[in-house]
Design an enzyme around this catalytic site. Structure first.
Site, PDB file in Angstrom:
ATOM      1  CB  ILE A   1       0.284   0.459   5.087  1.00 16.78           C
ATOM      2  CG1 ILE A   1       1.897   0.672   5.319  1.00 16.78           C
ATOM      3  CG2 ILE A   1      -0.390   1.479   5.825  1.00 16.78           C
ATOM      4  CD1 ILE A   1       1.816   2.019   4.728  1.00 16.78           C
TER       5      ILE A   1
ATOM      6  CE1 TYR B   1       1.975   7.246  -3.181  1.00 20.48           C
ATOM      7  CE2 TYR B   1       3.293   9.267  -2.818  1.00 20.48           C
ATOM      8  CZ  TYR B   1       3.159   8.022  -2.951  1.00 20.48           C
ATOM      9  OH  TYR B   1       2.627   7.179  -1.303  1.00 20.48           O
TER      10      TYR B   1
ATOM     11  CB  VAL C   1       5.611   1.432   5.179  1.00 22.20           C
ATOM     12  CG1 VAL C   1       5.497   0.188   6.052  1.00 22.20           C
ATOM     13  CG2 VAL C   1       5.161   2.735   6.637  1.00 22.20           C
TER      14      VAL C   1
ATOM     15  CG  ASP D   1     -10.279  -1.306 -11.190  1.00 26.05           C
ATOM     16  OD1 ASP D   1      -9.244  -0.480 -10.468  1.00 26.05           O
ATOM     17  OD2 ASP D   1     -10.191  -1.795 -12.354  1.00 26.05           O
ATOM     18  CB  VAL D   2     -10.698   2.031  -5.758  1.00 26.55           C
ATOM     19  CG1 VAL D   2     -10.530   1.806  -5.306  1.00 26.55           C
ATOM     20  CG2 VAL D   2      -9.067   2.641  -6.210  1.00 26.55           C
TER      21      VAL D   2
ATOM     22  CG  ASN E   1      -3.655   1.100   2.636  1.00 25.86           C
ATOM     23  OD1 ASN E   1      -2.330   1.786   3.100  1.00 25.86           O
ATOM     24  ND2 ASN E   1      -4.066   0.034   2.116  1.00 25.86           N
TER      25      ASN E   1
END
Length: 279
Positions: free
Chosen positions: A18, A156, A189, A63-64, A90
């Site tokens: 995505i 999640y 997706v 690395d966020v 994303n």
């Protein structure tokens, strides 16, 4: 002229799936793209695809979950491409499958860290410049469990519901300065994440519904979310800031329904005014 000419977009998790589609669609609309992820080879491939179509992009390995790394990444982006107009969060992780008493606590928490903490970090880094310029849009991807229960997917689901609330809080804090935040659910997706759910023993045991949905023909093309997000970046859905938009939405119908959604407080993760009064 393309709708996003002379703008700069940051796409996290942009090395595949995505995220890659989002980056490509933004570039085709004229935006300069910073592609962020932890895997250098993947984001370099996305950059090569954009450049092959005549666009401009840079790959930034990040690395966020590490705020200092995110700060450095945004400093580089501003230096090389200019101030950020659109941030698309994303990045995502879903590796803790099963009831809470069987999930590895560290794996469960890692999902939350990437999904929620990572989105906080990038939003924190991008917001000051957007506010100083009096413009900007932040798009946070959510997913299953955002507005309902997700049995055996609690990490999640909890993190994505929190991202939705973060989106609302951020938008309500910044909209007066013309900085807007949106949530986007791309739908189911087929990605590397879902492939792991389909192939792993834990996924087969605890998330059999994913395979059934694919078997039933539910398989949303990533381009649907990418086109929607390009519309958001262009300002088409500014009236729906702070709300949830979906990849499966008919975009023209969504535009026609904007006033109604705002009037009824639709696509939001909150009680109605009547329900709040009763609390």
């Amino acid at each position: 002229m393309a709708r996003l000419t002379d703008t700069v977009a940051v796409v996290t998790g942009g090395g595949r799936g995505i995220g890659r589609e989002i980056a490509l669609h933004q570039a085709r609309e004229g935006a300069k793209i910073a592609v962020l992820a932890r895997t250098a080879t993947e984001i370099e491939e996305t950059v090569a695809l954009i450049e092959g179509e005549g666009g401009r992009a840079i790959a930034v390995t990040t690395d966020v979950t590490e705020y200092s790394a995110v700060e450095s990444a945004f400093a580089r982006i501003v230096s090389e491409l200019g101030p950020v107009d659109t941030l698309v969060n994303n990045h995502g992780s879903f590796q803790a499958f099963g009831p809470v008493w069987e999930c590895d606590p560290l794996v469960w928490w890692r999902d939350v860290e990437i999904n929620l903490r990572g989105t906080f970090h990038t939003s924190r880094a991008a917001s000051p410049t957007m506010l100083a310029r009096g413009k900007g849009r932040i798009v946070n991807l959510v997913g299953g469990g955002t507005g309902n229960s997700f049995p055996n997917g609690s990490g999640y689901a909890a993190s994505k519901a929190a991202v939705m609330r973060l989106t609302e809080c951020l938008n309500d804090t910044t909209i007066a300065q013309n900085v807007r935040a949106f949530a986007v659910d791309p739908g189911l997706v087929r990605t590397a994440m879902t492939e792991m759910q389909l192939s792993s023993e834990a996924g087969k045991t605890y998330l059999p519904g994913i395979q059934k949905l694919f078997d039933d023909g539910v398989n949303v093309e990533p381009s649907r979310a990418a086109r929607l997000i390009a519309d958001i970046a262009s300002g088409r859905y500014d009236a729906l800031a702070g709300r949830l938009l979906r990849g499966i939405d008919d975009r023209d119908q969504l535009e026609r329904e904007m006033d109604s959604l705002v009037a009824t407080d639709g696509r939001a993760l909150r009680f109605t005014a009547v329900e709040q009064h009763k609390l």
